[in-house]
Scaffold this active site. Sequence first.
Site, PDB file in Angstrom:
ATOM      1  N   ASP A 227       0.919 -52.116  22.777  1.00 48.26           N
ATOM      2  CA  ASP A 227       1.591 -51.843  24.038  1.00 48.26           C
ATOM      3  C   ASP A 227       1.077 -50.467  24.484  1.00 48.26           C
ATOM      4  O   ASP A 227       0.562 -49.684  23.678  1.00 48.26           O
ATOM      5  CB  ASP A 227       3.118 -51.856  23.887  1.00 48.26           C
TER       6      ASP A 227
HETATM    7  C1  BGC Z   1       5.164 -52.353  28.869  1.00 50.70           C
HETATM    8  C2  BGC Z   1       4.264 -53.569  28.801  1.00 50.70           C
HETATM    9  C3  BGC Z   1       3.212 -53.472  29.871  1.00 50.70           C
HETATM   10  C4  BGC Z   1       2.439 -52.169  29.701  1.00 50.70           C
HETATM   11  C5  BGC Z   1       1.371 -51.955  30.739  1.00 50.70           C
HETATM   12  C6  BGC Z   1       4.380 -51.058  28.843  1.00 50.70           C
HETATM   13  O1  BGC Z   1       5.194 -49.964  29.051  1.00 50.70           O
HETATM   14  O2  BGC Z   1       6.074 -52.373  27.793  1.00 50.70           O
HETATM   15  O3  BGC Z   1       5.007 -54.735  28.948  1.00 50.70           O
HETATM   16  O4  BGC Z   1       2.359 -54.572  29.807  1.00 50.70           O
HETATM   17  O5  BGC Z   1       3.345 -51.076  29.792  1.00 50.70           O
HETATM   18  O6  BGC Z   1       1.957 -51.711  31.976  1.00 50.70           O
END
Ligand code: BGC
Length: 740
Positions: A227
Amino acid sequence: MTDQEISELARKLTLEEKAGLCSGAGTWTLKSVERLGIPQITVTDGPHGLRLQKEAEGLTVPAVCFPPGCASACSFDVDLLEEIGAAIAAHCREENVGVLLGPAVNIKRSPLGGRNFEYYSEDPLLAGEMAAAFIKGVQKNGVGTSVKHFLANNQETRRMSVSAEVDERTLREIYMPAFEIAVKKARPWTVMSAYNKINGKYVGDHRGYLTDVLRGEWGFDGVVVSDWGAVNNRVTNLEAGLDLEMPYSGGERDAQIAEAVRSGRLDEAVPDRAVARILKLIFRCTKAPEKPPLDLEASHALARRAAAESAVLLKNEGGVLPLKEGKKAAFIGKYAKEPRFQGGGSSHINPYKVSSALACAPEGVVFAPGYDDKKDETDEKLIHEAEEAARNAEVAVVFAGLPEWKESEGFDRKDMRLPECQNELIRRVARANPRVVVVLHNGSPVEMPWIDDVAAVLEMNLGGEAVGEACVDLLYGRVSPCGKLAESFPKRLEDTPSYLNFPGERDKVRYAEGVFVGYRYYATKKMDVLFPFGHGLSYTTFEYSNLRLGAEKITDKDELTVSVDVTNTGKMSGKEIVQIYVAPPEDGEAIRPARELRAFAKVALNPGETKTVTFTLGKRAFAYYHESMRDWFVESGTYTVIAARSSIDTALSAPVYVESTAREKIHYTADTPYCDVRRDPRAVEIVSHYMREMDRLEAVFSPEAFEMLISYMPLRGVLNMNGYKAKDLEELLSKLSALE
Ligand code: BGC
């Protein structure tokens, strides 16, 4: 590209290039290596529409915003999810996006979870099936997906560091299966590892989950991507199986990988393995099949259909719905004009076009805004206007819901309440006109203190950009509601199973409710809820008949066919979601939920029509995760197969005896109680030779008490009572150990 070609290409990379490929080039791109013809690919957020940020531009590319997971899961419709996936993939292809960062499949452990609007369900089977269908739709069009957020990422509070304290059985039964189903059924190209810790260790460091379970047990062959910003230690994460760090690390952590290899701390085979997977992903994205056509109007029409299929008619008394077009209606509440249709955060779509119920309403519908959703203050002037409009109409439809400041990625909700000004509005309108319909726009359950004052409630969820059109289609009966709740609506927050342990204490959150999440808890405790999981009404009626099981007795290696007839007994075409639950044996030893969803299907029926729906239940439908066996285990016994309209509304049920073919492994020690010995007749036979003086005891106890006394007596006690010595106990244990 074949695996062979990929390893040849990888061999030409320098150590620095390999380490570099293990992190992004920017926020949304992977690195390219021009000299070797390795192209750059783009990844971007979804999951319910394309969220593509163009460099230097504030807004994201306009895209059709489909109903988020909270809504689409209520459709229980795998074909629909596949269609949505395909439509989003077409947009990704148009914009050269290689991987769409979704679906998000985490379980809704508490209704307060800030990101619940993006997630599918409190039930792992439903979440997994929805995800698998969505992935198929996206990937068959040459775009990858990223199933997220693996694992136990069930809250926003301290989401980047909190430790989910959770036992293995609960992980296996509740928090893993959505990922497992998605991986096994749809083979996603990537899986996104979560920010949080599990039992004190960052997910990124859990080799057991990222490699042994994901790849070893489930056969995942794609890339594990972090993530955004989730890497806590680049080297240990890489070793555990976290291949790709996102976003760009400024080169610092790439250098750490190279340095660790040079100093001999890290086997070069580790980055090599990650690079091979990343190259495979890159070439999967760039060697995509023929580009599907992009038609935003058609996508919008699909979003409208999806919103209608996902809406849930919670209550409809006195046939207040559907509305008749000629009758005077008042639409009350800001969301009639400006619906809330999606959540805030990384999934936020710049919509192609938004429809409001008011704009789509038949002529003559009057409007009163009723409240201002920017704050929670009752505005008497707005309420008076609303009362007036309601009084002068035959029916009042109040559009209520959660404003974005109450529900978004990044924080959890504090309560399950609508803004008080909206509750007040509904109460006052209901006094002005007895025929009130409440339409809800929310991504998670709300308390309904006015439920007895209103005639109908239509839950539109966060329904995507076409929610207004869909809502009018449903209100006026052009389409019959056919969604069912993908999560329970408890009466009050205090009733929820995680109430005492959400969002935890400082840096830890104990999943003390174990497997009793959502309806598994309410059904087992026989607790009243506002609306149960799986509940949803229709404008027509359905009857269930003829539940048939393929056998009365099976083993845990067999499959059981279950079929049931469903008839549309009303006057309108409609769809019914048939749910199959399994209840464990009443005399079983394991502590298990009273019933668990094991299969479902959505059937379309014209008035008078009957269809037979058939399901196949395998071992997992009867099994629970046995921690000491480290495997799925089916206790021998009589299970109940339930065909149901909701998690509490049983239509028909039938028993089946399932015999275990696996022997529960028992490790015999001096402390093993006799009741455990009884599970294996061979052990009973051995121990019986050491029970020569039991009659003495039997004489002084009632038969019931004697039975309990002996059941709970450990082997050392049995031998003691019968006059044996330590060496006899040793001899007995060695005989018993031969059975293990
Ligand atoms: C979120 C993800 C997301 C990523 C990119 C993160 O903070 O938890 O779900 O895909 O950011 O935006």
